[in-house]
Design a protein around this motif. Structure first.
Motif, short mmCIF file in Angstrom:
data_model
loop_
_atom_site.label_atom_id
_atom_site.label_comp_id
_atom_site.label_asym_id
_atom_site.label_seq_id
_atom_site.Cartn_x
_atom_site.Cartn_y
_atom_site.Cartn_z
N VAL A 147 0.84 -1.20 0.00
CA VAL A 147 0.00 0.00 0.00
C VAL A 147 0.87 1.25 0.00
N LEU A 148 0.63 2.13 -0.95
CA LEU A 148 1.41 3.35 -1.10
C LEU A 148 0.47 4.54 -1.20
N GLN A 149 0.90 5.69 -0.67
CA GLN A 149 0.18 6.94 -0.84
C GLN A 149 0.86 7.76 -1.93
N GLN A 150 0.07 8.27 -2.85
CA GLN A 150 0.63 9.03 -3.96
C GLN A 150 0.85 10.49 -3.56
N THR A 151 1.90 11.08 -4.08
CA THR A 151 2.17 12.50 -3.86
C THR A 151 2.30 13.24 -5.19
N ASP A 152 2.02 14.53 -5.15
CA ASP A 152 2.47 15.47 -6.18
C ASP A 152 3.69 16.18 -5.61
N TYR A 153 4.67 16.47 -6.43
CA TYR A 153 5.83 17.20 -5.91
C TYR A 153 6.37 18.13 -6.98
N ASN A 154 7.09 19.15 -6.52
CA ASN A 154 7.91 19.98 -7.40
C ASN A 154 9.14 20.39 -6.62
N ILE A 155 10.25 20.50 -7.31
CA ILE A 155 11.52 20.87 -6.68
C ILE A 155 12.37 21.62 -7.69
N THR A 156 13.12 22.61 -7.22
CA THR A 156 14.05 23.36 -8.06
C THR A 156 15.41 23.40 -7.37
N ALA A 157 16.46 23.16 -8.13
CA ALA A 157 17.83 23.18 -7.62
C ALA A 157 18.54 24.44 -8.11
N TYR A 158 19.27 25.11 -7.19
CA TYR A 158 19.99 26.32 -7.51
C TYR A 158 21.47 26.15 -7.19
N GLY A 159 22.33 26.69 -8.04
CA GLY A 159 23.76 26.62 -7.82
C GLY A 159 24.21 27.63 -6.77
N PRO A 160 25.51 27.60 -6.44
CA PRO A 160 26.06 28.50 -5.41
C PRO A 160 25.80 29.98 -5.69
N ASP A 161 25.69 30.37 -6.97
CA ASP A 161 25.46 31.77 -7.32
C ASP A 161 23.99 32.10 -7.49
N GLY A 162 23.10 31.13 -7.18
CA GLY A 162 21.67 31.36 -7.29
C GLY A 162 21.08 31.01 -8.63
N THR A 163 21.91 30.59 -9.57
CA THR A 163 21.42 30.20 -10.89
C THR A 163 20.62 28.91 -10.81
N GLU A 164 19.47 28.88 -11.49
CA GLU A 164 18.67 27.65 -11.51
C GLU A 164 19.38 26.59 -12.34
N LEU A 165 19.59 25.42 -11.72
CA LEU A 165 20.26 24.31 -12.39
C LEU A 165 19.28 23.41 -13.11
N TRP A 166 18.18 23.09 -12.44
CA TRP A 166 17.14 22.25 -13.01
C TRP A 166 15.91 22.29 -12.11
N SER A 167 14.80 21.84 -12.65
CA SER A 167 13.60 21.68 -11.86
C SER A 167 12.97 20.34 -12.21
#
Length: 241
Positions: A147-167
């Protein structure tokens, strides 16, 4: 060393005890015991285990693909990623000691939603910041009698200078008994690419059952997969931060 961090002795034991090219089973380090093997889409087999030398609540996971061991990680009781190690690139990450908004499985299960904002540190790139949210959809899914519960998720990764690396965004699963996230379907977007991944579990195999601790993934192998940006635990499957 941070609580639950992957000690050099355990990491070395996992690498040296791991499967040879022709091995059929994955050998865990001495003092460690697996409680489930998961065969997933995207040609991955994962083993979840605990070790006697770890503090209470720490769980470890290894993931193997067609070419062998590709991920080793540890989480705490709230499913926070403490450490991650990628053998093919020798890349290591550790969770910062005082996250601004720690990921919390307890909060997700109690309130139906959990936000997080934390950083990991690595020798190669320094600090990476992760900001995101998990939300229970209210849907319960049964896969191979688990038995598993489903989730929705979103995540964003930022580099040391604040630049978005990926989402990344999609659906995953939670097993409340194991206090673990389990992979689902994901869309990953970087500045130069976007691709989909299917890490849904197909089989759950328990101690004493055929295929437990198998070193060989079974499903969707041999397919040509899109190249991903620098992968983090979120993309590796699990199972999630």
């Amino acid at each position: 060393m941070m609580r639950g961090a992957l000690s050099p002795s355990v990491a070395l034991a996992i690498l040296t005890c791991g499967p040879a090219l022709a091995a059929e089973t994955f050998a865990l380090p001495q003092g460690c015991n697996a409680f489930v093997t998961i065969q997933s889409h995207s040609c991955a087999v994962e083993h979840y285990f605990t070790c006697e030398s770890d503090p209470e609540g720490i769980k470890r996971r290894v993931s193997l693909g067609e070419d062998g061991l590709n991920f080793v990680g540890s989480t705490d009781r709230d499913a926070q990623w403490l450490t991650s190690f990628y053998p093919f690139t020798d890349h290591r990450e550790e969770l910062e000691s005082s996250p601004a908004d720690p990921a919390s499985l307890s909060e997700l299960l109690a309130k139906g939603v959990d936000t997080y904002d934390f950083q990991t540190n690595s020798d190669e790139i320094g600090l990476t910041r992760y900001v995101g949210e998990d939300r229970l959809t209210g849907r319960t899914v049964i896969i191979d009698d688990v038995v598993l519960q489903q989730t929705d998720y979103n995540i964003t990764a930022y580099g040391p200078d604040g630049t978005e690396l990926w989402s990344s965004a999609g659906n995953e699963f939670v097993n409340a008994e194991w206090r673990s996230f389990i992979g689902g379907t994901t869309t990953v977007t970087s500045p130069d690419d976007s691709f989909d991944k299917d890490d849904r579990p197909v089989q759950f195999i328990f101690p004493g059952e055929p295929g437990f601790l198998s070193a060989n993934p079974k499903f969707d192998c041999g397919a040509v997969l899109s190249s991903a940006p620098a992968l983090t635990p979120k993309e590796i499957s699990n199972d999630h931060l």
